[in-house]
Design a protein around this motif. Structure first.
Motif, PDB file in Angstrom:
ATOM      1  N   ASP A 190      -0.565   2.982  -5.061  1.00 59.14           N
ATOM      2  CA  ASP A 190      -0.927   1.391  -4.732  1.00 59.14           C
ATOM      3  C   ASP A 190      -2.019   0.979  -5.714  1.00 59.14           C
ATOM      4  O   ASP A 190      -2.639   1.687  -6.358  1.00 59.14           O
ATOM      5  CB  ASP A 190      -1.117   1.252  -3.481  1.00 59.14           C
ATOM      6  CG  ASP A 190      -2.739   1.559  -2.895  1.00 59.14           C
ATOM      7  OD1 ASP A 190      -3.508   1.688  -3.748  1.00 59.14           O
ATOM      8  OD2 ASP A 190      -2.729   1.659  -1.579  1.00 59.14           O
TER       9      ASP A 190
ATOM     10  N   LEU B 223      -5.133   8.497   1.094  1.00 63.66           N
ATOM     11  CA  LEU B 223      -6.653   8.224   0.496  1.00 63.66           C
ATOM     12  C   LEU B 223      -7.393   9.540   0.971  1.00 63.66           C
ATOM     13  O   LEU B 223      -8.746   9.634   0.529  1.00 63.66           O
ATOM     14  CB  LEU B 223      -7.141   7.390   1.251  1.00 63.66           C
ATOM     15  CG  LEU B 223      -6.640   5.882   1.030  1.00 63.66           C
ATOM     16  CD1 LEU B 223      -7.279   4.827   1.802  1.00 63.66           C
ATOM     17  CD2 LEU B 223      -7.005   5.567  -0.551  1.00 63.66           C
TER      18      LEU B 223
ATOM     19  N   TRP C 117     -10.278   0.825  -5.059  1.00 69.94           N
ATOM     20  CA  TRP C 117     -11.451   0.699  -4.376  1.00 69.94           C
ATOM     21  C   TRP C 117     -11.958   2.016  -4.006  1.00 69.94           C
ATOM     22  O   TRP C 117     -13.265   2.070  -4.236  1.00 69.94           O
ATOM     23  CB  TRP C 117     -10.870  -0.190  -3.046  1.00 69.94           C
ATOM     24  CG  TRP C 117     -10.765  -1.378  -2.980  1.00 69.94           C
ATOM     25  CD1 TRP C 117     -10.736  -2.348  -4.099  1.00 69.94           C
ATOM     26  CD2 TRP C 117     -10.442  -2.306  -1.984  1.00 69.94           C
ATOM     27  NE1 TRP C 117     -10.435  -3.646  -3.835  1.00 69.94           N
ATOM     28  CE2 TRP C 117     -10.203  -3.677  -2.234  1.00 69.94           C
ATOM     29  CE3 TRP C 117     -10.033  -2.143  -0.600  1.00 69.94           C
ATOM     30  CZ2 TRP C 117      -9.728  -4.590  -1.731  1.00 69.94           C
ATOM     31  CZ3 TRP C 117      -9.897  -3.314   0.285  1.00 69.94           C
ATOM     32  CH2 TRP C 117      -9.753  -4.485  -0.311  1.00 69.94           C
ATOM     33  N   ALA C 118     -11.257   3.031  -3.830  1.00 68.54           N
ATOM     34  CA  ALA C 118     -11.626   4.216  -3.296  1.00 68.54           C
ATOM     35  C   ALA C 118     -12.281   4.870  -4.729  1.00 68.54           C
ATOM     36  O   ALA C 118     -13.360   5.418  -4.737  1.00 68.54           O
ATOM     37  CB  ALA C 118     -10.603   5.074  -2.750  1.00 68.54           C
TER      38      ALA C 118
ATOM     39  N   LEU D 260      -5.929  -0.032  -2.742  1.00 69.25           N
ATOM     40  CA  LEU D 260      -6.836   0.908  -2.036  1.00 69.25           C
ATOM     41  C   LEU D 260      -7.449   2.146  -2.903  1.00 69.25           C
ATOM     42  O   LEU D 260      -8.494   2.822  -2.987  1.00 69.25           O
ATOM     43  CB  LEU D 260      -6.274   1.383  -0.792  1.00 69.25           C
ATOM     44  CG  LEU D 260      -5.996   0.413   0.256  1.00 69.25           C
ATOM     45  CD1 LEU D 260      -5.481   1.228   1.332  1.00 69.25           C
ATOM     46  CD2 LEU D 260      -7.197  -0.236   0.704  1.00 69.25           C
ATOM     47  N   ASN D 261      -6.439   2.328  -3.889  1.00 70.50           N
ATOM     48  CA  ASN D 261      -6.721   3.285  -4.949  1.00 70.50           C
ATOM     49  C   ASN D 261      -8.039   3.079  -5.777  1.00 70.50           C
ATOM     50  O   ASN D 261      -9.179   3.709  -5.900  1.00 70.50           O
ATOM     51  CB  ASN D 261      -5.520   3.845  -5.703  1.00 70.50           C
ATOM     52  CG  ASN D 261      -4.636   4.746  -4.886  1.00 70.50           C
ATOM     53  OD1 ASN D 261      -5.215   5.875  -4.685  1.00 70.50           O
ATOM     54  ND2 ASN D 261      -3.482   4.560  -4.930  1.00 70.50           N
TER      55      ASN D 261
ATOM     56  N   ILE E 216      -1.430   5.186   4.663  1.00 69.93           N
ATOM     57  CA  ILE E 216      -2.846   5.589   3.885  1.00 69.93           C
ATOM     58  C   ILE E 216      -3.566   6.900   4.172  1.00 69.93           C
ATOM     59  O   ILE E 216      -4.439   7.035   3.622  1.00 69.93           O
ATOM     60  CB  ILE E 216      -3.797   4.225   4.329  1.00 69.93           C
ATOM     61  CG1 ILE E 216      -4.265   4.362   5.804  1.00 69.93           C
ATOM     62  CG2 ILE E 216      -3.459   2.812   4.057  1.00 69.93           C
ATOM     63  CD1 ILE E 216      -5.361   3.584   6.260  1.00 69.93           C
TER      64      ILE E 216
ATOM     65  N   LEU F 214     -10.111  -4.208   5.480  1.00 69.22           N
ATOM     66  CA  LEU F 214      -9.365  -3.288   5.070  1.00 69.22           C
ATOM     67  C   LEU F 214     -10.145  -2.373   4.307  1.00 69.22           C
ATOM     68  O   LEU F 214     -10.087  -1.075   4.034  1.00 69.22           O
ATOM     69  CB  LEU F 214      -8.342  -4.068   3.854  1.00 69.22           C
ATOM     70  CG  LEU F 214      -7.073  -3.237   3.264  1.00 69.22           C
ATOM     71  CD1 LEU F 214      -6.343  -2.854   4.520  1.00 69.22           C
ATOM     72  CD2 LEU F 214      -6.458  -4.202   2.403  1.00 69.22           C
ATOM     73  N   ALA F 215     -11.340  -2.756   3.647  1.00 66.15           N
ATOM     74  CA  ALA F 215     -12.251  -1.962   2.903  1.00 66.15           C
ATOM     75  C   ALA F 215     -12.778  -1.092   4.027  1.00 66.15           C
ATOM     76  O   ALA F 215     -13.011   0.133   3.705  1.00 66.15           O
ATOM     77  CB  ALA F 215     -13.243  -2.729   2.187  1.00 66.15           C
TER      78      ALA F 215
ATOM     79  N   MET G  91     -10.595   1.727   4.568  1.00 66.06           N
ATOM     80  CA  MET G  91     -10.658   2.526   3.506  1.00 66.06           C
ATOM     81  C   MET G  91     -11.865   3.508   3.628  1.00 66.06           C
ATOM     82  O   MET G  91     -11.434   4.971   3.445  1.00 66.06           O
ATOM     83  CB  MET G  91     -10.531   1.821   2.186  1.00 66.06           C
ATOM     84  CG  MET G  91     -10.647   2.545   0.973  1.00 66.06           C
ATOM     85  SD  MET G  91     -12.202   3.362   0.269  1.00 66.06           S
ATOM     86  CE  MET G  91     -12.984   1.632   0.048  1.00 66.06           C
TER      87      MET G  91
ATOM     88  N   VAL H 272       0.874  -1.338   0.123  1.00 68.36           N
ATOM     89  CA  VAL H 272      -0.091   0.001  -0.038  1.00 68.36           C
ATOM     90  C   VAL H 272       0.921   1.148  -0.026  1.00 68.36           C
ATOM     91  O   VAL H 272       2.121   1.263   0.655  1.00 68.36           O
ATOM     92  CB  VAL H 272      -0.990  -0.014   1.183  1.00 68.36           C
ATOM     93  CG1 VAL H 272      -1.870  -1.094   1.339  1.00 68.36           C
ATOM     94  CG2 VAL H 272      -0.198   0.057   2.582  1.00 68.36           C
TER      95      VAL H 272
ATOM     96  N   LYS I  30      -2.484   1.192   9.412  1.00 65.33           N
ATOM     97  CA  LYS I  30      -3.572   2.422   9.651  1.00 65.33           C
ATOM     98  C   LYS I  30      -2.787   3.695  10.138  1.00 65.33           C
ATOM     99  O   LYS I  30      -1.965   3.211  11.061  1.00 65.33           O
ATOM    100  CB  LYS I  30      -4.328   1.970  10.710  1.00 65.33           C
ATOM    101  CG  LYS I  30      -5.436   2.696  11.318  1.00 65.33           C
ATOM    102  CD  LYS I  30      -6.301   2.376  12.340  1.00 65.33           C
ATOM    103  CE  LYS I  30      -7.624   3.137  12.619  1.00 65.33           C
ATOM    104  NZ  LYS I  30      -8.432   2.714  13.814  1.00 65.33           N
TER     105      LYS I  30
END
Length: 435
Positions: free
Chosen positions: A260, A411, A266-267, A263-264, A408, A326-327, A330, A256, A404
């Motif tokens: 990445d 985000l 996903w967001a 997470l990118n 990240i 993890l979601a 995010m 991450v 955490k």
């Protein structure tokens, strides 16, 4: 009387020096009619080297572990430096303007992990050769990371052996970061993740001056994996160790960071469609790791005394997350209400299969997959955790960051009202009044 003798001796010395200088100039003028200036320069250089033979004979008295005259002398160069020979990095003040002794060719330096690794190598005074196959703009952002002339972009063709040898000609360290989690019309999983790595190992073996070879693999790499990428990574490890038994192999978990690929996407999906598909109920476990920690692990392997050579390390973060957890993390950072859609594995595979079917059958390139990537869905069918008996960050002297927090923070760019949009639990609590 003494003053008169001194003046006379000085005039005599100046007269003698002037005669010597005039004779040398006349000799050079005479020679210039017969030879070119280039020939004269070469002759003077040879005379200079021969006059310093006594100095070089003193250097040969130093042991091979000496950081200045030992392992860096051509006479001691070998395919890979002998285990335990000593530190590869020279002693010095450190910093980007120092000289570490490392001349590293970093394949895949223009990718996600590459920029972090180049930055850490450059800030310790290493020269980094950056092979690239795209446009001239691909490695442009890397040149700012090192001192003048320390970051050297070199265009190459990964399918041309002579081109690869050219970018490795002056190197003493080779680091392979090449990898791809999806196929394209031009490059298959096997070619990118296996055959290229095998070719680099063979060329490094023939080179004769490569002191360290480091291969970045992937956590979960196995020939029995349902994922073709993980199968190819396992085959690459086997091929490299067959050619170079002293090579170092690192298996990072899902990385991450600002650029990445987990997470990118996903967001972006959550912001665009207001929900996030969770494949297989989100029960698969993983150990996401901060990308800068992986780059630090590569540098730590280079800076040790050879103890990491011939070993395999599994690099996972300190915390274990399920995909669902993890979601949730995010969503907490982007400050949106979480909305999930559970997609069972069979349905997810059915959604992502058409791209693989039509990849080489249509006359145009297909878009790169993000969430619905068939090979990654197959890889997520099993947990990706560090083995209990594996070598880890601790064996390299590194304490990895918790995901955490800072790793990240990037985000916050997805908050629809700016970085301060929304509220957290801590912000909703009324602070105590100032006395």
């Amino acid at each position: 009387m003494i003053l008169i003798r001194y003046v006379g001796a000085r005039r005599k010395l100046e007269h003698t020096s002037s005669i010597f200088i005039v004779s040398q100039i006349s000799r050079l003028l005479h020679v210039s009619g017969l030879e070119t200036m280039q020939t004269i320069s070469r002759r003077l250089a040879r005379e200079n080297l021969s006059s310093r033979s006594a100095i070089y004979s003193l250097k040969s008295l130093h042991p091979i572990s000496d950081p200045y005259y030992g392992a860096y002398d051509r006479r001691y160069a070998s395919t890979l430096t002998t285990k335990g020979v000593g530190h590869l990095v020279r002693k010095g003040t450190g910093g980007r303007s120092s000289v570490s002794g490392i001349v590293a060719t970093v394949f895949g330096a223009t990718g996600f992990l590459g920029r972090y690794l180049v930055q850490q190598l450059a800030k310790m005074g290493s020269q980094v050769l950056v092979p690239f196959r795209g446009s001239e703009d691909s490695p442009r952002h890397l040149k700012l990371m090192g001192d003048l002339g320390q970051i050297v972009p070199m265009k190459y063709n990964p399918r041309d052996e002579n081109s690869i040898k050219a970018v490795m000609a002056k190197a003493n360290v080779v680091i392979n970061l090449i990898g791809r989690e999806y196929e394209t019309r031009n490059y298959s999983f096997e070619e990118v993740n296996h055959h290229m790595a095998e070719q680099l190992a063979k060329i490094s073996k023939e080179h004769g001056g490569i002191m360290r070879f480091i291969q970045l693999s992937c956590l979960g790499a196995s020939k029995s994996s349902p994922s073709r990428m993980l199968q190819a990574k396992a085959a690459a490890e086997e091929s490299i160790l067959r050619e170079l038994p002293e090579a170092t192999i690192l298996r990072p978990a899902v990385m991450v960071g600002t650029e990445d690929r987990i997470l990118n996407p996903w967001a972006q999906f959550a912001k665009k469609y207001n929900f996030l598909p969770i494949i297989g109920g989100g029960s698969t476990k993983m150990q996401p790791v901060y990308v800068a920690d992986v780059a630090s692990a590569v540098v730590a392997a280079l800076k040790d005394d050879g103890s990491s050579m011939g070993k395999l390390y599994e690099l996972g973060g300190p915390d274990i997350y399920t995909i669902h957890q993890l979601a949730e993390l995010m969503y907490e950072v982007i400050r949106e209400w979480p909305h999930y859609v559970n997609v069972p594995f069979p349905i997810a595979k059915a959604i992502s299969t058409p791209r693989d079917i039509f990849l080489n059958k249509v006359p145009f390139p297909l878009p790169s997959p993000s969430i619905f990537n068939l090979d990654m869905i197959k890889a997520l069918s099993s947990d990706k955790l560090v083995s209990e008996d594996a070598l880890t960050f601790n064996d390299l002297g590194i304490v990895p960051h918790k995901v955490k927090g800072y790793p990240i923070e990037y985000l916050i760019q997805y908050r629809k009202g700016g970085p301060n949009y929304g509220s957290t639990v801590s912000e909703r609590v009324n602070p105590e009044p100032f006395p």
